[in-house]
Design a protein around this motif. Structure first.
Motif, PDB file in Angstrom:
ATOM      1  N   ASP A  20       0.827  -1.206   0.000  1.00 13.07           N
ATOM      2  CA  ASP A  20       0.000   0.000   0.000  1.00 13.07           C
ATOM      3  C   ASP A  20       0.861   1.255   0.000  1.00 13.07           C
ATOM      4  O   ASP A  20       0.601   2.215  -0.733  1.00 13.07           O
ATOM      5  CB  ASP A  20      -0.943   0.022   1.207  1.00 13.07           C
ATOM      6  N   SER A  21       1.900   1.231   0.806  1.00 15.39           N
ATOM      7  CA  SER A  21       2.795   2.382   0.873  1.00 15.39           C
ATOM      8  C   SER A  21       3.531   2.579  -0.451  1.00 15.39           C
ATOM      9  O   SER A  21       3.688   3.700  -0.923  1.00 15.39           O
ATOM     10  CB  SER A  21       3.798   2.191   2.019  1.00 15.39           C
ATOM     11  N   LYS A  50       2.452   1.745  -3.396  1.00 16.73           N
ATOM     12  CA  LYS A  50       1.489   2.275  -4.364  1.00 16.73           C
ATOM     13  C   LYS A  50       1.328   3.781  -4.186  1.00 16.73           C
ATOM     14  O   LYS A  50       1.240   4.524  -5.159  1.00 16.73           O
ATOM     15  CB  LYS A  50       0.139   1.588  -4.214  1.00 16.73           C
ATOM     16  N   ASN A  51       1.291   4.242  -2.938  1.00 17.02           N
ATOM     17  CA  ASN A  51       1.158   5.675  -2.677  1.00 17.02           C
ATOM     18  C   ASN A  51       2.364   6.446  -3.200  1.00 17.02           C
ATOM     19  O   ASN A  51       2.231   7.556  -3.709  1.00 17.02           O
ATOM     20  CB  ASN A  51       0.994   5.942  -1.187  1.00 17.02           C
ATOM     21  N   ASN A  68       2.463   6.200  -7.290  1.00 11.52           N
ATOM     22  CA  ASN A  68       1.379   6.871  -8.008  1.00 11.52           C
ATOM     23  C   ASN A  68       1.031   8.210  -7.377  1.00 11.52           C
ATOM     24  O   ASN A  68      -0.099   8.439  -6.980  1.00 11.52           O
ATOM     25  CB  ASN A  68       0.136   5.968  -8.036  1.00 11.52           C
ATOM     26  N   PRO A  69       2.004   9.127  -7.293  1.00 14.10           N
ATOM     27  CA  PRO A  69       1.690  10.424  -6.687  1.00 14.10           C
ATOM     28  C   PRO A  69       0.848  11.268  -7.637  1.00 14.10           C
ATOM     29  O   PRO A  69       0.800  11.011  -8.839  1.00 14.10           O
ATOM     30  CB  PRO A  69       3.064  11.044  -6.470  1.00 14.10           C
ATOM     31  N   ASP A 116       1.855  13.789   2.660  1.00 16.23           N
ATOM     32  CA  ASP A 116       1.408  12.411   2.444  1.00 16.23           C
ATOM     33  C   ASP A 116       2.519  11.556   1.836  1.00 16.23           C
ATOM     34  O   ASP A 116       2.691  10.399   2.208  1.00 16.23           O
ATOM     35  CB  ASP A 116       0.185  12.374   1.535  1.00 16.23           C
ATOM     36  N   LEU A 117       3.276  12.128   0.894  1.00 17.51           N
ATOM     37  CA  LEU A 117       4.374  11.396   0.283  1.00 17.51           C
ATOM     38  C   LEU A 117       5.468  11.118   1.310  1.00 17.51           C
ATOM     39  O   LEU A 117       5.984  10.008   1.398  1.00 17.51           O
ATOM     40  CB  LEU A 117       4.945  12.177  -0.903  1.00 17.51           C
ATOM     41  N   SER A 162       4.273   8.382   3.587  1.00 19.17           N
ATOM     42  CA  SER A 162       4.333   7.072   2.938  1.00 19.17           C
ATOM     43  C   SER A 162       5.754   6.518   2.929  1.00 19.17           C
ATOM     44  O   SER A 162       5.968   5.329   3.144  1.00 19.17           O
ATOM     45  CB  SER A 162       3.815   7.163   1.503  1.00 19.17           C
TER      46      SER A 162
END
Length: 82
Positions: free
Chosen positions: A19-20, A22-23, A26-27, A45-46, A49
């Protein structure tokens, strides 16, 4: 503690890592009006992550070590019993 619980914890850590990743992969991209180039903005958020990934390999390794120890104890118990 059983091997199954360690494997479950390892699977949970794997899902967290996926999940991390993917974050991070895909920013959100923002187009620059003058050059139409897509740039990545560093957002909280980035950063979160990326930093959330740090403890995941440690937890994964700890669970793997626990499984190895359990296997060695089990083997020793069988040798003693024999």
């Amino acid at each position: 503690m059983e091997i199954n619980s360690n494997l479950g914890a390892m699977r949970l850590e794997e899902h967290k890592l996926n999940d991390s990743a993917k974050n991070i992969a895909n920013p959100k991209t923002y187009a620059n009006a003058s050059t139409e180039e897509a740039t990545q903005e560093v957002t909280p958020d980035l950063i979160k992550s990326i930093t959330d990934q740090i403890p995941i390999p440690i937890a994964y390794q700890a669970n793997a070590t626990s499984i190895k120890v359990q296997n060695e104890i089990f083997a020793s118990t069988i040798n003693i019993k024999a």
